[in-house]
Design an enzyme around this catalytic site. Structure first.
Site, mmCIF file in Angstrom:
data_model
loop_
_atom_site.group_PDB
_atom_site.id
_atom_site.type_symbol
_atom_site.label_atom_id
_atom_site.label_comp_id
_atom_site.label_asym_id
_atom_site.label_seq_id
_atom_site.Cartn_x
_atom_site.Cartn_y
_atom_site.Cartn_z
ATOM 1 N N THR A 69 31.127 15.847 92.015
ATOM 2 C CA THR A 69 31.853 15.198 91.313
ATOM 3 C C THR A 69 30.859 14.778 89.826
ATOM 4 O O THR A 69 31.522 14.630 88.881
ATOM 5 C CB THR A 69 31.976 13.709 92.033
ATOM 6 O OG1 THR A 69 31.026 13.394 92.481
ATOM 7 C CG2 THR A 69 32.562 13.783 92.803
ATOM 8 N N LYS B 197 32.451 15.078 85.248
ATOM 9 C CA LYS B 197 31.810 13.536 83.967
ATOM 10 C C LYS B 197 31.579 14.952 83.087
ATOM 11 O O LYS B 197 31.460 14.155 82.607
ATOM 12 C CB LYS B 197 30.548 12.791 84.598
ATOM 13 C CG LYS B 197 31.284 11.677 86.136
ATOM 14 C CD LYS B 197 30.487 11.205 86.803
ATOM 15 C CE LYS B 197 30.636 10.755 88.043
ATOM 16 N NZ LYS B 197 29.416 10.595 89.387
ATOM 17 N N LYS C 248 21.379 15.770 89.862
ATOM 18 C CA LYS C 248 21.551 15.319 91.131
ATOM 19 C C LYS C 248 20.945 15.148 92.418
ATOM 20 O O LYS C 248 19.030 15.819 92.106
ATOM 21 C CB LYS C 248 22.883 16.713 91.396
ATOM 22 C CG LYS C 248 22.004 18.219 91.727
ATOM 23 C CD LYS C 248 23.007 18.804 91.772
ATOM 24 C CE LYS C 248 23.636 19.270 90.051
ATOM 25 N NZ LYS C 248 25.442 19.290 90.735
ATOM 26 N N ARG C 249 20.898 15.262 94.136
ATOM 27 C CA ARG C 249 20.118 15.145 94.758
ATOM 28 C C ARG C 249 19.113 15.709 95.177
ATOM 29 O O ARG C 249 19.591 17.527 94.795
ATOM 30 C CB ARG C 249 20.631 15.021 96.022
ATOM 31 C CG ARG C 249 20.520 13.464 96.510
ATOM 32 C CD ARG C 249 19.174 12.399 96.407
ATOM 33 N NE ARG C 249 19.227 12.844 97.640
ATOM 34 C CZ ARG C 249 18.459 11.684 98.530
ATOM 35 N NH1 ARG C 249 19.131 10.517 98.209
ATOM 36 N NH2 ARG C 249 18.486 11.510 99.323
ATOM 37 N N LYS D 60 21.857 23.474 96.382
ATOM 38 C CA LYS D 60 21.706 22.793 94.951
ATOM 39 C C LYS D 60 21.107 23.815 93.831
ATOM 40 O O LYS D 60 21.685 23.911 92.981
ATOM 41 C CB LYS D 60 21.280 21.112 94.433
ATOM 42 C CG LYS D 60 22.556 20.674 95.342
ATOM 43 C CD LYS D 60 22.060 19.295 94.587
ATOM 44 C CE LYS D 60 23.102 17.259 96.238
ATOM 45 N NZ LYS D 60 24.822 18.039 95.632
ATOM 46 N N HIS E 62 33.447 16.025 104.182
ATOM 47 C CA HIS E 62 32.575 16.099 102.619
ATOM 48 C C HIS E 62 31.464 17.131 102.533
ATOM 49 O O HIS E 62 31.435 17.366 101.516
ATOM 50 C CB HIS E 62 31.708 14.540 102.541
ATOM 51 C CG HIS E 62 32.832 13.964 101.859
ATOM 52 N ND1 HIS E 62 32.902 13.303 100.520
ATOM 53 C CD2 HIS E 62 33.385 12.704 102.585
ATOM 54 C CE1 HIS E 62 33.843 12.490 100.753
ATOM 55 N NE2 HIS E 62 33.574 11.893 102.259
#
Ligand code: OX2
Length: 837
Positions: free
Chosen positions: A678, A682, A567-568, A573, A374
């Site tokens: 992911t 969504k 998100k985290r 990110k 991952h």
């Protein structure tokens, strides 16, 4: 065995075990029964929480029935099963999902209303099962939903942590963590199996001996033994009887009294050591994409793997098939490297306990396992010190050395005289101390290795696993692009849009075949349809605005553009880039006249996400966001043209409110760093547009929805190395807009600038590892395009519809179908209804 029972007994089972029906009256009967018996309360003494409990127990009764029938069918048919080993299952709430998947929602909704409650209030009472950090754990949950829905004989195996992911609260803009003691009240979604108990051994020593046939054998002896107790979590499929199982293990001390210790008066010490056993499954490690080498974590991994394999092997042995059939009956998927010890454990069971020769055993092992990677982030790669494994698992360490030896011998034979290659491929890292590279062990012990999006699966072949291609060739490595379940992420989270889609397409079939969404395209110009599409989005935005008001006290306008990044919190990110962009926007707005400002699109910028408790820079990003929010939200001079909110304690249930309400969401990782993502799927499924980099699954989403319907920007993955290299020769960011924003922070515009110095420092002095300065201008330019597009509301609506319509590929049903056909080689097994259970 059932056939042997007397007729009268079977008749009794049929009479009293008849289906509890799913109609309104049956629900009301069982609701009242559970209030009075299970909860021991009366009609005068029920609040929303008791109503939730009684409803949940009523649903649980029905789940158990299906679950029993499913397990019976799978035992009878005894076809190949898949076992999904994941240290994280981020399930969220279960009641609404079970009601929808079982088709009970309408009857139960009506039933509960007559009893004096509303379904919304009742659903709100449930606490999330938060046994995961983020994407990896939620993926496991989506995959279980698809496996159940598609009638596959599948099991999940994980740990039943007493404390899930911590709860996040904010104090003075800083994150503080609170324990998530989610089992405080009883958990109706698990079935304790106090009869399913497995002994798990640690430490001790290895003895070599010769067996009766003169073979050299090894026995692992002594040490400590603890017990794993099974808790089963039923996972109902949508529109099917199939209800699969996630078995979560909880640790308990073994009931053995060391009498001598007690006699010697060491009572406290003896009790203390027993208590240590319960620590193993106490807490989920709160790190996402980051390895922390704690001994307790390694113990968790082995505890879980040993109990699960014992269970799997026990089930296989019941069928009395020869061992060579094991890979024909059992597929085991390793969700990341966390369960890699399972490879070693199965080899140990086969060789030491079952007396099978090494090579034959190894062939069984490698045909059984497959491994999903991952991430390519170096700090996430699991490596364990050899001395630690030697101490906790002495026999396993020997087996790992042997696996490595035989593997390197094969490499040497295929590619002779290449010591450099041997060192690079070795499962053992030759440092002081030595380390075991878990990814190498997982590759060597599996027949298939996959990445989670097309770009990521290519990158692992070119970077972290490059040397393995030399030996294995490419065929062992493949791609399985992630997916999400449309049942939870559209049908459940966005009931208005789901209803509109069902009405427009004429049936609910799209929930089991997401490609059918393409049918929406022919309605894109239908006025009434468009009106209802827009209305659904607006009502979701109103719902989110209410939530924001409650959670943060900030009032936001639902007609503004909702811009979301949840998100985290992680440097890769780049939430930092987002907030720097917000500062740029704010100071641009401040310079405008009132007339100029009247022409700009109003925005609400929404952040959410947890930072690992030990991740200092990530926590500073949260503080900066809150400091900027404080200034912006209280500045009347910009006339509501910008609001910034940080929603605390982002989790699955909060995501269900945020995602359907987004106009644009940001997925802006440095190219090549986000394996898939992911949540991007969504958002788009719910008609939200994406602002993203050319990374992870963004690329495939763009391919499906078309580049008119997505805002992409930034440097590409293949440029990253060169750009990083170039940073070494400069001390300040090259980008003037970025420099201006840094100056604003340093001037104290958002409070004491010394607080943020370590954060600013990540951008300067030849660093900026995540290339914010290289992407900043193109980020700002693309944000401008977003504003321009949003002004054209009709055009935006068309994009929104086209986005959803093209998302068929990203159903987790498609992903599971690919795993099932190409890796696991399993077939669906429809559940047979039995009268006597
Ligand atoms: C995450 C990845 O970061 C994310 O990109 C991906 O979508 C998700 O896994 C599911 O595949 N821990 N979490 C992840 O990787 C690791 C390691």
């Amino acid at each position: 065995e059932i056939a042997k029972l007397p007729k009268e007994t079977l008749a009794l089972w049929e009479k009293y075990g008849a289906d509890e029906s799913d109609d309104k009256e049956s629900f009301q009967k069982s609701f009242i029964r559970h209030v009075t018996t299970t909860l021991a309360r009366s009609i005068y003494n029920i609040d929303n929480f008791s109503a939730y409990q009684a409803t949940a127990h009523s649903v649980r009764d029905r789940l158990i029935k299906r679950w029993n029938e499913t397990q019976q069918t799978h035992t009878e048919v005894d076809s190949k099963r898949v076992y999904y080993l994941s240290l994280e299952f981020l399930l969220g709430r279960s009641l609404d999902n079970a009601l929808l998947n079982l088709g009970l929602k309408d009857n139960y909704g009506g039933g509960i209303k007559e009893l004096g409650f509303t379904m919304e209030d009742v659903l709100e009472q449930e606490v999330d099962a938060a046994l995961g950090n983020g994407g990896l754990g939620r993926l496991a949950a989506c995959y279980m939903d698809s496996l159940a829905t598609m009638d596959y004989p599948a099991w999940g195996y994980g740990l039943r942590y007493t404390y899930g992911i911590f709860q996040q609260r904010l104090k003075d803009g800083y994150q503080i963590e609170f324990p998530d003691y989610w089992l405080n009240f009883d958990n109706p979604w698990e079935l304790p199996r106090l009869d399913v108990v497995v002994d798990v051994q640690f430490c001790g020593s290895v003895n070599r001996y010769t067996d009766e046939e003169g073979h050299e054998r090894y026995a692992w002896e002594g040490g400590d033994t603890l017990q794993a107790i099974a808790y089963d979590v039923p996972i109902p499929g949508y529109g099917t009887k199939n209800c699969i199982n996630i078995r979560l293990w909880s640790s308990k001390p073994k009931r053995q009294f060391d009498l001598t210790r007690f006699n010697e008066g060491q009572y406290e010490q003896a009790v203390y050591e027993q208590m240590q056993a319960e620590n193993i499954t106490a807490v989920l490690y709160p790190n996402d994409n980051h390895m922390v080498g704690k001994e307790l974590r390694l113990k968790q991994q082995y505890f879980w793997v040993a109990a699960s394999l014992f269970d799997i092997v026990r089930r296989f042995k019941k069928s009395e098939k020869p061992w060579s059939n094991f890979p024909l009956q059992v597929a085991i998927q390793l969700n990341d490297t966390h369960p890699t010890l399972a490879i070693v454990e199965l080899q140990r069971i086969l060789v030491d306990l079952e007396g099978i020769g090494w090579d034959e055993a190894w062939a069984i092992v490698t045909q059984t396992f497959a491994f999903t990677n991952h991430t390519i982030l170096p700090e996430a790669m699991e490596r364990w010190p050899v001395p630690m494994i030697q101490y906790l698992l002495p026999r396993h360490m020997q087996i790992i050395f042997d696996i490595n030896l035989f593997f390197l011998q094969k490499v040497e034979k295929a590619i002779p005289n290449n010591r450099d290659l041997l060192a690079k491929l070795s499962i053992i890292e030759e440092s002081t101390p030595q380390f075991v590279r878990m990814a190498h062990l997982a590759i060597v012990g599996s027949h298939r290795v996959n990445g989670v999006a097309a770009l990521h699966s290519e990158l692992i072949k070119q970077t972290i696993f490059k040397d393995f291609i030399q030996f294995y060739g490419e065929s062992k490595f493949e791609n399985k692009t992630n997916g999400i379940t449309p049942r939870r992420w559209l049908h459940q989270a966005n009931p208005k849009l789901s209803e509109l889609i069902t009405e427009t397409l004429g049936s609910k079939n799209w929930l089991k075949n997401l490609d059918l969404l393409k049918g929406l395209k022919s309605h894109v110009n239908n006025k009434d349809f468009r009106k209802r599409w827009v209305a659904a989005k607006l009502s979701n935005k109103v719902r989110l605005a209410d939530y924001i008001q409650k959670a943060t006290g900030v009032t936001v306008n639902s007609n503004a553009l909702f811009d979301v990044q949840v998100k985290r919190i992680h440097e890769y990110k780049r939430q930092f880039m987002n907030i720097l962009g917000v500062i740029h926007r704010y100071n641009t707005l401040k310079k405008m006249t009132s007339e100029e400002r009247a022409c700009v699109v109003h925005r609400v910028v929404i952040f959410g996400g947890k930072a690992a408790p030990g991740y200092y820079i990530a926590k500073l990003v949260i503080k900066l966001i809150n400091s900027v929010a404080e200034v912006v939200n209280n500045d009347n001079s910009i006339e509501d043209s910008l609001k910034v909110v940080f929603i605390p304690d982002y989790n699955v249930s909060v995501a269900e409110i945020i995602i359907p309400a987004s106009d644009i969401s940001q997925h802006i990782s440095t190219a090549g760093t986000e394996a898939s993502g992911t949540s991007n799927m969504k958002f788009v499924l719910n008609g939200g547009l994406i602002l993203g980099t050319v990374d992870g699954a963004n690329i495939e989403i763009c391919e499906e929805i078309g580049d008119d319907n997505i805002f992409m920007f930034g440097n590409l993955a293949h440029q990253v190395d060169d750009l990083r290299h170039a940073h070494r020769y400069r001390s300040v960011p090259v980008d003037p807009s970025l420099q201006a924003v840094i100056n604003d922070i340093e001037s104290g515009q958002f409070g004491d600038s010394r607080i943020f110095a370590p954060l600013i420092n990540t951008l300067t002095h030849g660093k900026d590892y995540y290339l914010i300065s290289d992407d900043f201008q193109s980020y700002l330019d693309t944000q401008k395009l977003v504003d321009e597009s949003y002004k054209d509301q009709e055009g935006w609506t068309t994009k929104s519809i086209m986005c959803s319509a093209h998302m068929g590929k990203f159903s987790s049903d498609r992903a599971i179908q690919e795993y099932a056909d190409q890796i696991w080689e399993i077939k669906p097994v429809p559940v047979m209804t039995k009268k006597h259970i």
